[in-house]
Design a protein around this motif. Structure first.
Motif, short mmCIF file in Angstrom:
data_model
loop_
_atom_site.label_atom_id
_atom_site.label_comp_id
_atom_site.label_asym_id
_atom_site.label_seq_id
_atom_site.Cartn_x
_atom_site.Cartn_y
_atom_site.Cartn_z
N CYS A 113 -4.56 -8.02 0.90
CA CYS A 113 -4.41 -6.50 0.70
C CYS A 113 -2.42 -6.70 1.65
CB CYS A 113 -4.62 -5.69 0.37
SG CYS A 113 -6.12 -5.50 2.57
N ARG A 114 -1.98 -5.70 1.24
CA ARG A 114 -1.22 -5.14 2.21
C ARG A 114 -0.49 -4.23 2.53
NH1 ARG A 114 4.18 -3.03 0.00
NH2 ARG A 114 5.89 -4.26 0.98
N PHE A 115 -0.14 -4.14 4.19
CA PHE A 115 -0.21 -2.18 4.75
C PHE A 115 0.97 -2.54 5.22
CE2 PHE A 115 -2.62 -4.84 7.17
CZ PHE A 115 -2.02 -4.24 9.21
N GLU A 116 1.57 -1.97 5.74
CA GLU A 116 2.53 -0.93 6.44
C GLU A 116 2.30 -0.19 7.74
OE1 GLU A 116 7.27 0.79 6.58
OE2 GLU A 116 6.14 0.54 4.47
N SER A 117 3.22 -1.34 8.84
CA SER A 117 2.61 -0.84 10.17
C SER A 117 4.17 -0.65 11.39
CB SER A 117 1.54 -1.45 11.24
OG SER A 117 1.29 -0.39 12.01
#
Length: 476
Positions: free
Chosen positions: A147-151
């Motif tokens: 999965c892809r996430f932004e931080s």
């Protein structure tokens, strides 16, 4: 002009010798053979195929997101790490083993890669120090491999795999940044041309060696047929090329060649039959004419007629001899005593030499020498050479016959043959413009056919004085 320009070069095999004598020299180009053309074509096709593959890979790398290609490598690393997790006695994850290559790679990208071991509730039990980012555990994260996430304004990808052999559900998560995936693909793309080049070199060497062996085996039957065809001469037109092991594409050509040989044999046999029949038909009336003339009262005209009849009879006999020696099946080869044949020829022509006041001198340097030959053919060969020498030998001179283990020579002390005429003296019916000796130009042509049938070599050269004819035996 070289004195041996008229040499009839004869290898041990007489049929091959005839082919070598009549064949014109062929200039060979680099890609003249079928094997070299096929090999070059296949190597070119291999190079083009690899070039197309390399171009396609480069295009895909340039036009598709880096994470598409990096995900497979990261998934493999995640599974390797998951298998290396060790548990304590209670079954809780205690540690994991990082291989030196992974550790070295992670040290270079410490701010872009990390891992952690979670339980089913998303609690981190083990993690890299320090972990680069807090991984969100939302939704069905345990069953979502990637999965892809932004931080913090950066994009990250997390690969989640279950840890095998655990008593409770535990998961290993590997986190990488988008920048890391891009760098990974750039490294791969940079090393790809070198890898492809090495692969092409190895493939070309292996492919080339395999093709060479294969092509040699494929063309071996064709070469055998070519050698058999080169050995076919007017003396053995009954030979046919074998179709065994010949590729189907070549069989029509070989069959057509055999058909052409059959037509040639038919025409050649018809010619030989006509020659033999004509000679036999002429011999009987000439004998009758001579008998009728001898019954008439002697006169100058009678002497001239008898001389002409004898000359015509000699020509008829030579035609018969030429017909016989031109057919290889007429020979019966066996081991014969060379000294015995030489002495027989000298004795046979002793009276003719005495009438011309010429001495025949024999020099035999190989007593008991045995050679494989047709005795009748060898007798005719030496008789024709000796008769030719006697015809040009001046009165009171000597004609020498010399024989050793490797050759026979006949030498006279006459005016000698003009060097300009040497290339023609073995042609049928050829006579020098200033030649006043009797004959029709068949004696040396008969000699040529006999040496061809035996696989020997006959050389004529001008000496001072006279002419030297040398017969060299084959080494086989």
């Amino acid at each position: 002009m070289n004195q041996t320009a008229n040499a009839m070069t004869m290898p041990p095999d007489a049929q091959q010798a005839y082919a070598n004598e009549t064949a014109a020299p062929v200039r060979r180009a680099l890609f003249d053979s079928l094997s070299s053309r096929l090999l070059a074509t296949c190597l070119l096709a291999l190079a083009l195929s690899l070039a197309v593959v390399l171009t396609g890979i480069g295009y895909v790398f340039a036009h598709y997101p880096a994470e598409v290609f990096a995900s497979e490598d990261i998934e493999g690393v995640a599974h390797r790490l998951a298998k290396s997790v060790q548990f304590d006695v209670q079954g809780r994850p205690m540690s994991l083993t990082i291989t030196p290559d992974i550790q070295k790679f992670r040290s270079a990208f410490a701010q872009d890669t990390g891992y952690q071991v979670d339980d089913e509730f998303g609690n981190a039990l083990l993690s890299s120090m320090p972990m680069i980012v807090s991984v969100p555990h939302e939704g069905d994260w345990m069953n979502t491999p990637r999965c892809r996430f932004e931080s913090g304004g950066r994009i990250f990808y997390v690969e989640t795999v279950p840890i095998p052999g655990a008593r409770k559900p535990y998961f290993l998560q590997v986190v990488t940044s988008e920048a890391f995936d891009t760098a990974l693909i750039r490294i791969k793309r940079g090393t790809m041309p070198k890898a492809v080049g090495i692969s092409f070199l190895v493939a070309a060497l292996v492919f080339g060696a395999t093709m060479l062996v294969t092509l040699r085996r494929l063309v071996k039957p064709i070469r055998a047929v070519s050698q058999a065809a080169a050995g076919i001469t007017p003396q053995n037109l009954t030979t046919r090329l074998s179709l065994q092991s010949i590729p189907s594409e070549m069989r029509p050509l070989v069959a057509s060649f055999n058909d052409a040989l059959a037509r040639l044999e038919e025409g050649y046999l018809a010619q030989q039959t006509f020659l033999a029949a004509a000679a036999h038909e002429l011999q009987t009336p000439l004998t009758l004419i001579r008998g009728e003339v001898e019954l008439q009262p002697a006169s100058p005209a009678t002497h001239q007629i008898l001389h002409d009849v004898d000359r015509m009879s000699r020509q008829v006999r030579q035609l018969l001899h030429l017909m016989e020696v031109s057919v290889l099946q007429s020979y019966e080869f066996s081991q014969i005593d060379l000294e015995h044949v030489v002495r027989d020829v000298a004795t046979h022509l002793a009276r003719s030499a005495a009438a011309r006041r010429v001495t025949i001198e024999t020099s035999l340097r190989a007593p008991g020498k045995q050679i494989r030959a047709d005795e009748g053919g060898l007798f005719i060969l030496l008789k024709n050479l000796l008769e030719n020498a006697l015809a040009f030998a001046p009165r009171g001179s000597t004609v020498a016959i010399m024989a050793d283990a490797s050759s026979i020579s006949v030498r006279d002390e006459g005016p000698g043959i003009d060097e300009a005429h040497l290339p023609f003296i073995f042609s049928r019916f050829w006579r020098a413009p200033d030649n006043r000796a009797e004959g029709c130009g068949l004696g040396l042509a008969i000699c040529k056919e006999i040496v061809l049938a035996h696989g020997w070599q006959l050389v004529a050269e001008r000496t001072t004085p006279g002419t030297l004819f040398t017969i060299r035996f084959s080494k086989a």
